[in-house]
Design an enzyme around this catalytic site. Sequence first.
Site, mmCIF file in Angstrom:
data_model
loop_
_atom_site.group_PDB
_atom_site.id
_atom_site.type_symbol
_atom_site.label_atom_id
_atom_site.label_comp_id
_atom_site.label_asym_id
_atom_site.label_seq_id
_atom_site.Cartn_x
_atom_site.Cartn_y
_atom_site.Cartn_z
ATOM 1 N N ASP A 7 0.887 -1.168 0.000
ATOM 2 C CA ASP A 7 0.000 0.000 0.000
ATOM 3 C C ASP A 7 0.922 1.215 0.000
ATOM 4 O O ASP A 7 1.425 1.616 1.043
ATOM 5 C CB ASP A 7 -0.895 -0.015 1.240
ATOM 6 C CG ASP A 7 -1.856 1.162 1.261
ATOM 7 O OD1 ASP A 7 -2.400 1.509 0.198
ATOM 8 O OD2 ASP A 7 -2.058 1.740 2.344
ATOM 9 N N GLU A 68 -1.069 -1.234 -4.925
ATOM 10 C CA GLU A 68 -2.298 -0.469 -5.167
ATOM 11 C C GLU A 68 -2.078 0.469 -6.345
ATOM 12 O O GLU A 68 -1.096 1.204 -6.394
ATOM 13 C CB GLU A 68 -2.687 0.340 -3.934
ATOM 14 C CG GLU A 68 -3.997 1.078 -4.128
ATOM 15 C CD GLU A 68 -4.423 1.832 -2.889
ATOM 16 O OE1 GLU A 68 -4.239 3.066 -2.862
ATOM 17 O OE2 GLU A 68 -4.907 1.178 -1.944
ATOM 18 N N ASP A 141 -2.716 1.238 6.913
ATOM 19 C CA ASP A 141 -1.880 0.966 5.733
ATOM 20 C C ASP A 141 -1.415 -0.500 5.731
ATOM 21 O O ASP A 141 -1.303 -1.117 4.672
ATOM 22 C CB ASP A 141 -0.647 1.882 5.728
ATOM 23 C CG ASP A 141 -1.011 3.341 5.920
ATOM 24 O OD1 ASP A 141 -1.311 4.005 4.927
ATOM 25 O OD2 ASP A 141 -1.007 3.785 7.086
#
Length: 194
Positions: A7, A68, A141
């Site tokens: 992330d 991501e 996160d």
Amino acid sequence: MRVLGVDPGLTRCGVGVVEGVAGRPLTMVGVGVVRTPADADLGHRLVVVEQGIERWLDEHRPEYVAVERVFSQHNVRTVMGTAQASAVAILCASRRGIPVALHTPSEVKAAVTGSGRADKAQVGAMVTRLLRLAAPPKPADAADALALAICHIWRAPAQNRLQQAVALHASNGAGGRKAPRSSTSPHAPKGRTA
């Protein structure tokens, strides 16, 4: 299959490793966050992110890296940092020949919770449940990184079958052929026959 989920972020870059196959219980191998000081210059922060991701790749030896996909946000400064951290993760994996998959936030949320509009708390709760953890990983996160890895494990078999079908279609020559022209020209006068 062992997947490192990333992330991306400059201040906190979530990392999480999940192992398993679609349709079977998954196992969390590791989870954490690579942090950089907000007051450091950009180059130093990117080096810290790279070193952190390299440590995770060395320690956990993933077969895939799921990152991501950066999407447009209102705050351009935030999205730039996210994009830069994302590029570092992609570079680290690619340098080692590890395949990289990009998943949008809504894809990940839909895969893990069933809704592409789920909030961070819902994602954290489902990651906790799916990986049979005692508590949601903190910060968010870290949970998001695990969600990325879970999403990739569940989606990879279907994506691989689709890619194989496309490759087979292209190798059979059907991919690049044009449709045959009809015997009547579109420019021929109407109503006449030869």
